[in-house]
Scaffold this active site. Structure first.
Site, mmCIF file in Angstrom:
data_model
loop_
_atom_site.group_PDB
_atom_site.id
_atom_site.type_symbol
_atom_site.label_atom_id
_atom_site.label_comp_id
_atom_site.label_asym_id
_atom_site.label_seq_id
_atom_site.Cartn_x
_atom_site.Cartn_y
_atom_site.Cartn_z
ATOM 1 C CG LEU A 18 -1.900 1.194 1.248
ATOM 2 C CD1 LEU A 18 -2.816 1.192 0.034
ATOM 3 C CD2 LEU A 18 -2.733 1.192 2.528
ATOM 4 C CB ILE A 441 18.609 19.440 18.187
ATOM 5 C CG1 ILE A 441 18.007 20.834 18.398
ATOM 6 C CG2 ILE A 441 17.836 18.450 19.022
ATOM 7 C CD1 ILE A 441 18.220 21.414 19.785
ATOM 8 C CG HIS A 704 9.281 20.712 11.798
ATOM 9 N ND1 HIS A 704 9.629 21.542 12.840
ATOM 10 C CD2 HIS A 704 9.244 19.473 12.305
ATOM 11 C CE1 HIS A 704 9.787 20.811 13.933
ATOM 12 N NE2 HIS A 704 9.555 19.561 13.634
HETATM 13 N N1 GLN Z 1 19.374 14.308 18.672
HETATM 14 C C1 GLN Z 1 18.292 13.986 17.792
HETATM 15 C C2 GLN Z 1 18.519 14.604 16.431
HETATM 16 O O1 GLN Z 1 19.048 15.651 16.353
HETATM 17 C C3 GLN Z 1 16.988 14.463 18.337
HETATM 18 C C4 GLN Z 1 15.845 14.092 17.440
HETATM 19 C C5 GLN Z 1 14.494 14.201 18.103
HETATM 20 O O2 GLN Z 1 14.371 14.712 19.187
HETATM 21 N N2 GLN Z 1 13.475 13.733 17.449
HETATM 22 O O3 GLN Z 1 18.153 14.064 15.421
HETATM 23 ZN ZN ZN Z 2 13.245 17.129 18.429
#
Ligand code: GLN
Ligand code: ZN
Length: 764
Positions: A18, A441, A704
């Site tokens: 699918l 991050i 995003h």
């Molecule tokens: N350390 C992860 C990253 O940077 C954090 C991702 C997440 O919190 N979804 O991809």
């Molecule tokens: Zn995140």
């Protein structure tokens, strides 16, 4: 006689047919007819399979090209204005536009899709219906009836499934001035009546109406709306037997409401509402059928048939066999399709598992045991007992060393020796960061090249040395880039990680991975969660080699990057033979060991991501405190074993902290980074409402989308934040990891971010 039944079946196909069909359709490579043919084949295969396995009540309309809530929106014609839909029935373009938005194509306006959110406490995501106070509904999709007819033509008289009107309305959101969603009930019911009448005319005998909202905390007005609604529905099609399905928890104070409904049957979850059987039996009215959800529809473990049978016998004693249905706890949508596809799992582990197809056998078997006597299935029951016993005593599951370690956790292990204020002073001395330090991050773009190298290594096409060199090169490039643009705290970029849970699961003891164990997450997106089958331990360091390499490249601090215990737990199939919190504590100890090794290797900052902490919240508010207590404790256990001058970071991918703020504070991370660039207002709100005592990095770069935020834009977000958070406690970072982004936009955006921080820094 008891009836073998199913509430819903996985629709993605054994080879994710699918997903593939829908995605090539989106690319315009196949026609709508071709897509519909694949869909039809999948439905037929499911009906056939269930019949072959002895299921009598087989669902129809549990299939969906994208999402069953979206299907309901289409059925009700509740298409938001922005999709400019006119016409009688919802066409496929409109349907997919609601799912994915409309953008890119020349001349077409940018139209945002419906929002997506988690389906109760599962990892399935549905598209959120949108209502205006002037909302109208009308029958705009024949899909439910067509699928029923289609099955009938194939010789299967199905039990079609609908999402109930109350659950549907409660899952939606109001646009504009807030109003009571249930005020729309009177407008929505005529469409349901029409559909029920159509089912009745088409020869349906039973219909399943899902009202999982009945396991939530409901206000009295909501609860009392069920009775009149179902009176109308049952009056509209008196020959039809309505089964109302509840799942994911106990009915508790909604039990009487459910039992008073003028319906032919009630389905209850006896896996995630194990304690409710006695209460249900004593409240169920004399003529109502009871569907017993005995087989876990959300997990992959083989059912303990003796236990299930004893619950069934308990019911039989009170209501007799003729009013009983044997069922999975909920739709099997949340399970992988077929264990027989897993040739690489060892036999012992396999003997403990049951995927959707195997669960059909369990349901049929339980039904036979009731109807024809246990002697007729004695052999199967014996095999099941043997599997249960082997799992119960296996050394792979029960590791005394892990047990004694978790038992020996002390309060000291859950606390940093000094308070945040004192730690901050020591960390400042050691790290010498500027005001508004800049960082990211964790992940950097996962290019095709990176993914290929990992795949090549896994498949044995390149050897360890080659692979390690490749990753080192990636790390070096990433570190050099970060230095070049002047970031203050660097990361290694996570090029070695496929997924933030899988990467750790693969290196921990007690985890197993399937080859084909796909489960729909949303639309065409499927995930393959790890299986936590045994006590968890860490045989060797998991990330230290890469971090050490990265740190050696630069005098600037490189932040270690780990996934937190709660997130690892939430995104896996978790063992059901001990409380979740016990499993979580074991994972926490494994992460704690990794934290210690990173520190010993000279890493001065360690980030422990808890992306899924919030989504683990139980459905009922009364269960929140207990969950948050062990979730926070697990994080603290993972993070508190470090020196005072080692800085612990955490990261969360959301900005709704209002109701869990206390718990977030109690995690006592030195720095928390959160998502917030998308909603300036919310950002200010949470900061002003709660005075977060430690350091915080509100995301100022929305990762995003590929859009490059300007320096001015990010500087103004930082200024906004600095009104609510003291500048000494403020960080500048993106919203989340950069792995889904491309290098060109990342380069530009991060450079802008650094400049924004420098600009605002100069103002203090
Ligand atoms: N350390 C992860 C990253 O940077 C954090 C991702 C997440 O919190 N979804 O991809
Ligand atoms: Zn995140």
């Amino acid at each position: 006689m008891a009836i073998a039944s199913v509430l819903g079946f996985p629709r993605i196909g054994s080879r994710r047919e699918l997903k593939k069909a829908v995605e090539v359709f989106w690319k315009g490579e196949v026609t709508e007819d071709q897509l519909q043919r694949t869909a039809q084949d999948l439905r037929h295969a499911n009906w056939r399979l269930q019949r072959e396995h002895g299921i009598e009540h087989i669902p129809a309309n549990d299939f969906s090209l994208y999402d069953q809530v979206l299907d309901t929106t289409a059925m009700l014609g509740a298409i938001p204005e922005r999709f400019s839909w006119r016409g009688n029935t919802v066409d496929l373009d409109t349907y997919f536009a609601m799912a994915r938005g409309n953008s890119g194509a020349a001349g077409e306006a940018d139209i945002a899709p419906l929002e997506m959110t988690k389906w109760f406490d599962t990892n399935y995501h549905y598209l959120v219906p949108e209502f205006t106070s002037a909302q109208n509904f009308r029958l705009a999709s024949q899909k439910p009836i067509e699928e029923f007819e289609e099955a009938k033509q194939a010789g299967v008289l199905t039990r079609p499934v609908l999402i109930g009107p109350l659950t549907y309305l409660l899952l939606g959101k109001c646009l504009g001035e807030p109003f009571d969603r249930l005020s729309l009930l009177d407008r929505v019911l005529p469409v349901y009546e029409q559909v029920l009448q159509a089912f009745s005319a088409a020869g349906a005998q039973w219909i399943q109406i899902d009202e999982p909202a009945l396991v939530l905390d409901l206000e009295e007005e909501v609860r009392s709306a069920f009775q009149p609604a179902y009176e109308r529905l049952s009056a509209s099609a008196p020959e039809l037997s309505i089964l109302v399905a509840t799942y994911f928890g106990e009915l508790a104070e909604n039990l009487e409401t459910a039992c008073r409904l003028p319906i032919a049957g009630l389905h209850v979850d006896l896996v995630h509402g194990a304690g409710q059987l006695e209460a249900v039996l004593s409240t169920l009215p004399g003529a109502m059928h009871l569907s017993l959800g005995l087989v876990d529809g959300r997990n992959i473990w083989r059912t303990d048939l003796d236990k299930a049978l004893s619950l069934a016998r308990q019911a039989e004693l009170r209501i007799g066999p003729d009013r009983m249905l044997i069922a999975p706890s909920c739709s099997l949508l949340h399970c992988p399709l077929d264990l027989d596809l897993e040739e690489t799992l060892d036999g012992e582990l396999r003997s403990w598992l049951a995927f959707a197809t195997q669960k059909l056998d369990e349901i049929a078997l339980l039904t036979r045991a009731l109807n024809e006597g246990e002697a007729t299935v004695a052999q199967e029951l014996a095999a099941n007992r043997e599997a249960m016993a082997s799992r119960g005593k296996s050394r792979r599951v029960h590791q005394p060393e892990v047990r004694s370690r978790t038992a020996a956790v002390t309060l000291e292990m859950l606390r940093r020796p000094l308070s945040y204020a004192e730690r901050a002073r020591l960390q400042r001395e050691k790290l010498k960061l500027p005001l508004l330090p800049t960082t990211t991050i964790g992940s950097f773009p996962q290019t095709r090249e990176v993914r290929r190298a990992r795949a090549d290594f896994k498949a044995g096409r390149i050897d360890t040395a080659e692979y390690e060199q490749f990753i080192q090169r990636q790390i070096e490039e990433t570190v050099r880039f970060q230095e070049e643009i002047g970031l203050d705290v660097l990361v290694h970029g996570e090029a070695e990680r496929n997924d933030m849970v899988e990467y750790f699961g693969e290196q921990l003891e007690g985890f197993a991975f399937t080859r084909h164990g796909w489960v729909q997450s949303y639309g065409s997106r499927c995930v393959k969660p790890p299986i936590i089958y045994g006590d968890v331990s860490r045989p060797r360091p998991m990330t230290v080699q890469w971090l050490k390499y990265a740190q050696a490249l630069s005098p600037k601090p490189v932040k270690g990057m780990l996934t937190g215990p709660v997130t690892i737990l939430q995104w896996s199939f978790v063992r059901n033979d001990q409380p979740y919190e016990t499993t979580c504590r074991q994972i926490a100890l494994a992460i704690r060991d990794e934290v210690a090794d990173l520190e010993a290797a000279g890493i001065s900052m360690i980030q422990i991501d808890e992306a899924a902490l919030r989504e683990g919240l139980p459905l009922r508010k009364r269960d929140w405190a207990a969950y948050l207590e062990w979730a926070v404790e697990s994080f603290r256990l993972a993070s508190s074993g470090v020196r005072n001058d080692t800085q612990i970071h955490t990261h969360m991918c959301y900005s709704e902290f209002h109701d869990i703020f206390q718990a977030i504070t109690e995690m006592d991370a030195d720095v928390i980074s959160i998502e917030s660039s998308r909603s300036r207002m919310e950002l200010l709100q949470s900061f002003e409402d709660f005075d977060y005592p430690n350091e915080i990095g509100p995301g100022i770069y929305d990762i995003h989308s590929p859009r490059v935020p300007s320096r001015e834009e990010m500087a103004s977000l930082l200024r906004l934040a600095s009104h609510a958070v003291k500048p000494e406690r403020l960080w500048a970072n993106p919203d989340c990891g950069l792995k889904t982004r491309g290098w060109p936009e990342v380069r530009e955006s991060l450079a802008n971010m650094v400049h924004a921080a420098q600009e605002v820094r100069a103002e203090f």
